[in-house]
Design an enzyme around this catalytic site. Structure first.
Site, PDB file in Angstrom:
ATOM      1  N   TYR B 449       0.050 -22.094  28.991  1.00  0.00           N
ATOM      2  CA  TYR B 449      -0.978 -22.836  29.854  1.00  0.00           C
ATOM      3  C   TYR B 449      -2.354 -22.359  30.169  1.00  0.00           C
ATOM      4  O   TYR B 449      -2.525 -21.569  29.219  1.00  0.00           O
ATOM      5  CB  TYR B 449      -0.979 -23.017  31.539  1.00  0.00           C
ATOM      6  CG  TYR B 449       0.237 -22.491  31.908  1.00  0.00           C
ATOM      7  CD1 TYR B 449       0.017 -21.272  32.072  1.00  0.00           C
ATOM      8  CD2 TYR B 449       0.965 -23.071  32.954  1.00  0.00           C
ATOM      9  CE1 TYR B 449       0.257 -20.167  33.199  1.00  0.00           C
ATOM     10  CE2 TYR B 449       1.670 -21.998  34.092  1.00  0.00           C
ATOM     11  CZ  TYR B 449       0.997 -20.105  33.983  1.00  0.00           C
ATOM     12  OH  TYR B 449       1.789 -20.028  34.767  1.00  0.00           O
ATOM     13  N   GLU B 450      -3.547 -22.216  30.349  1.00  0.00           N
ATOM     14  CA  GLU B 450      -4.975 -21.838  30.300  1.00  0.00           C
ATOM     15  C   GLU B 450      -4.994 -21.977  28.908  1.00  0.00           C
ATOM     16  O   GLU B 450      -5.759 -21.241  28.573  1.00  0.00           O
ATOM     17  CB  GLU B 450      -5.028 -20.804  31.097  1.00  0.00           C
ATOM     18  CG  GLU B 450      -4.560 -21.154  32.541  1.00  0.00           C
ATOM     19  CD  GLU B 450      -5.588 -21.806  32.802  1.00  0.00           C
ATOM     20  OE1 GLU B 450      -5.640 -22.770  33.818  1.00  0.00           O
ATOM     21  OE2 GLU B 450      -6.578 -22.142  32.651  1.00  0.00           O
TER      22      GLU B 450
END
Lengths: 598, 598
Positions: B449-450
């Protein structure tokens, strides 16, 4: 969903692990190329169509125990019955007990497929294979007559009972007791933990092979004996008798292989009403020589655990590749150059970073597969050449050499490839329903059980490279060098710098081997042990890369294998220089830094 | 149980990330060495005593959703209230809205501890920090007045809503719609997935920052706008008004971070009786400039995700070390030499192979920590020097350069170290109750994620090494070289070959950097992208190893840091040569082999 790569597997067996020349010489019994293909095709169909569809449900549901009765996931009992009915359990068993006596290498290939489909399911039969081998090799005729045929067919299942809370890697600390009974049998008392498929509902009887210690046994590993302890005693006519005093106390809540019951087993605590306490057991082999018998099981079990790494890696690769071909995000340079209409997104497989991950997965899986099959083939060749002592010894030592590498390298690869598979899926990889996460959870046990990978590395360094004063490892390295020379001799543009890269890796491996041999000769154990894990990986990467190149040389019709061998050599073999450095120059700083950990 | 390593963290901030000289110059506001120590000590106590004990239960229990209402694990709502009452959410917020305006580097250190204690818990506040930054930087005065103080205090929580099923790494594919309303607000319609803490019971209100597209927006990422969409509308007097038309539809069943609800959010489907469909939203920044605002959140969020990797790695190291000191198996060479009574087993920490694993865990954790703190400090220095444009730009570019490395390298390390931690535990590591398995399950999301780590690597190669025509990366490499020279100059026996090993790695990094710069100048994107992931790891390993050595140079009183820096340099830096080779010579074989994947 998993599709068994039977073409790939058949090629690796025939052309890379050299089953083809062995079959030509008639060294593998009845096995012919056609039979081999037929077995793989049938097994592949069973794995893909019958086992794989039940994998996810089995993971979600897991197992439970209630008053000693273990419930396996919905459909698995029927699946096992179906699998046994197909004759799959009998593949390698001795013919006189109903087995097909097919080679270990083929068994490894077939087990790869069972494990790709569901590692939790495939694990049970893995243990039975080991029990068959130990009983066949070391059991008395009476024991064989009573148990072997049913273990070979799979009507009954086998287990391995080694670990106790205080005795994991170090079996010298075993406490389970065995007492002699008047009738020549024994009574077993104690607790065993982490017993895979220690209890289940697949079969009417379960045959436990149990390590225990006699009252007058020497201390340490020289005082361990092996016993056969059936769940139900077997009457003279072969029918099931009374329930034995061995019970599953609990099943573990594990990271993965949820469908496989991991049991704490209690022996001889008097759970049978009206009977004296003590689980009835029968000696296998000689008293206090149990470890020898157990190693018979363990060598094969270690190979088959290595095969679990291969199987999970193959499944992870297939799942990730399928996803990467479907999922569209961003525009690859091919798209940016206008090869497709503007506005469209590319399948992520076209992005170099995703392609690198997928090719790494495929290459490492191929390396591990080749090593595992070659290890199995060496075992078979040792058996095939048993009348010629010197040749049989060479093959036996080859199998000994490759076993820890097959186990540890392949299971490390399994974790690595499964983790890459999650990454290729992006956010989807973290969602359990996708299935990629399960593969990592399942794969993570394999570097631990059947001797941790650290133990394998120590075995490789301290017992295997010294075989025949180093002649075994030298001969193997010379064989690898022949392939490297052949790659260089081919002088084909598609190979790029493959030959040079392989040669450099092989030099690293030779140098590290020589260094360790000297350390061992000098009895400098700290230095030898410090580099063991790095050495094993160096060995696995180099041998695996050479095997990929060997496959490429043998497959002159197509360029795919050459491309993969080149990718492996030019991209992934760079690790060997650093690994060599760890082996030959890492021990001092490791020793100095150990003080930090106190 | 986790014990916050506050001495280690304080040292890394002051001596490695250079907060000490910055504090001396008064560049970090009110932060003094004493205040820094006090904050770390209080945070460490909260993390160890309050958060860590609820981590395992939260993992086991997970979250559930019932008609849009999400239930978090037992005790977590109270834990969050306790944490907010301690002022922890306000640590870095602007002073005019009640924040303490402490540096980003200190925030990173404190977040490391929250994440060591429970990554699932710490994740919620991570999102709020990002929302505060985006609102502070780009929000109108009215929005700030209505929302910022409560987000800073933690009374309300923030979220980031980017991902949609067809738009993950590629935000140009976003479909969520925004329509202008007569009163200057907007109405939002669409579905967002993987929304961390998208719904929960920690706070009375949740402030969603949502990317959406106006009807007349340009195609692609230049047509994306950012909106603030509160769960409850806020009345003029600041009290909560009516429920907004945004609801959690479901929560994901994930591999890890089970205590953190990952939500599918539905905007504007008319779920509010008596109201027209459409979630009320307010523009942040300008129309069609949403991505700029979102990047404000993302840079900081990426650093804090990197810190998750550090936090999990630290927790895994501690757990494994505790176990290895207690668990006895086998006899180490020290024992065999008779240092302890015969018959006794050694703590496994004494076995070289286990020590290698533990030292690898500790060294890599230290590397990742130093990079993350240095990245945070660069952000702070850019702010501190904002009146001097040229210096501020240097620091800003430094932060830009280190952000993808802090994110990707540290989260890869998190997975690697957590997996090693399982291995050190042997069979116990696979049992969920031990806790080591949870750390791997939690750690595995952070590389995804990110911005996946692949995206980070592409960002590093295509946007960061070209900053100021390469001057930014050159200056950073020159700084690393200063430390390497200092190590060589020190000429201390304890450093062994550290100086040479660092110099070789730095040469590899320089060569790879120059190669990529040329490829970019030649617009050879395939070549540049093929080596991106390998380059990022090469960068992280080298910078991390240099930081360990820098710490050793600064800590003249003790030898521990020197030993660890030497272990890192002599054992783990050997990887850089192979990584460099992948960057400068791997693209051709990768490109050729891509055909296999079609």
């Amino acid at each position: 969903m998993y599709k068994a790569p039977i073409g790939e597997i058949a090629f690796a067996l025939k052309k890379v692990a050299d089953l083809e020349p062995a079959m030509e010489k008639g060294l593998l019994g009845e096995l012919s190329p056609d039979l081999l293909d037929a077995v793989l095709e049938e097994a592949g169909r069973f794995a893909s169509e019958k086992i794989a569809p039940l994998a996810e449900g089995g993971d979600r549901e897991g197992t439970s125990v209630n008053e000693g009765v273990v419930t396996t996931p919905t459909g698995w009992k029927e699946l096992y019955a179906d699998w046994v009915a197909g004759g799959w359990n009998a593949l390698t068993g001795p013919e006189e007990y109903g087995g097909q006596a097919l080679p270990t290498s083929l068994s490894a290939a077939v087990f790869e497929m069972w494990n790709s489909a569901s590692m939790g399911f495939a694990l049970g039969p893995t243990l039975t294979v080991g029990a068959v081998e130990a009983l066949e090799t070391h059991g008395s005729d009476e024991l064989k007559a009573a148990y072997l045929a049913k273990l070979v067919s799979g009507e009954w299942a086998g287990t391995m009972n080694l670990t106790e809370p205080q005795a994991g890697s170090d079996l010298s600390a075993l406490k389970t007791k065995a007492e002699r009974a008047d009738d020549g049998s024994y009574r077993i008392y104690g607790q065993k933990i982490y017993i895979t498929y220690g209890e289940h509902d697949f079969t009417d009887n379960i045959v436990h092979l149990v390590l225990a210690r006699l009252p007058d046994a020497p201390v340490g590993v020289k005082g361990i004996s092996l016993f056969l302890v059936p769940k139900f005693l077997v009457d003279a006519d072969g029918s099931l008798g009374r329930r034995n005093d061995v019970f599953c106390h609990s099943v573990e809540h594990k990271l993965g292989i949820h469908g496989s019951p991991t049991c704490t087993m209690i022996y001889g605590d008097g759970s049978i009403d009206g009977e004296e306490a003590g689980a009835v057991g029968y000696l296998i082999g000689e008293e206090n020589r149990g470890l020898v018998c157990m190693f018979t099981m363990m060598n094969n079990a270690r190979l088959l655990v290595g095969v679990q790494g291969v199987g999970v890696a193959e499944a992870a690769f297939q799942m990730a590749l399928d996803y990467a071909r479907e999922r569209r995000q961003g525009r690859s340079t091919r798209l940016a150059k206008g090869a497709e209409p503007s506005g469209q997104m590319s399948p992520i497989v076209e992005h170099p970073d995703v392609a690198r991950s997928l090719l790494t997965m495929k290459a490492l899986t191929g390396c591990a597969r080749a090593i595992a099959y070659a290890c199995g083939h060496a075992t078979d060749m040792a058996r095939a050449t048993r009348d010629e002592a010197s040749e049989a010894r060479i093959w036996k030592e080859r199998a000994n050499l490759l076993t820890p590498i097959a186990k540890a390298f392949a299971t490390d690869i399994g974790v690595e490839v499964a983790s890459l598979g999650i990454q290729v899926h992006g956010g989807m990889g973290f969602i359990e329903e996708t299935g990629a996460a399960r593969l990592l959870r399942d794969a993570r046990i394999a570097p631990i059980y059947e001797g941790t990978n650290g133990i394998q590395a120590i075995d490789l360094v301290t017992r295997k490279i010294g075989q025949s004063d180093g002649a075994a490892v030298s001969a193997y390295l010379a064989e690898l060098a022949e392939t490297v020379d052949a790659v260089r001799g081919r002088n084909a543009a598609d190979f790029g710098a493959t030959g040079d890269a392989l040669a450099a890796a092989l030099d690293d491996l030779k140098e590290a081997t020589a260094f360790l041999a000297r350390a061992l000769a000098d009895k400098d154990m700290d230095t030898a042990l410090a580099g063991a894990t790095s050495y094993l990986r160096l060995f696995g990467l180099t041998a695996g890369a050479v095997y990929l190149a060997k496959g490429a040389l043998a497959d002159t019709g197509r360029t795919e294998r050459t491309h993969l061998a080149r990718f492996m050599a030019e991209n992934l073999l760079g690790e060997t220089a650093g690994l060599k450095r760890q082996v030959i120059a890492g021990a001092a700083s490791l020793a100095a830094a150990q003080a930090i950990l106190q």
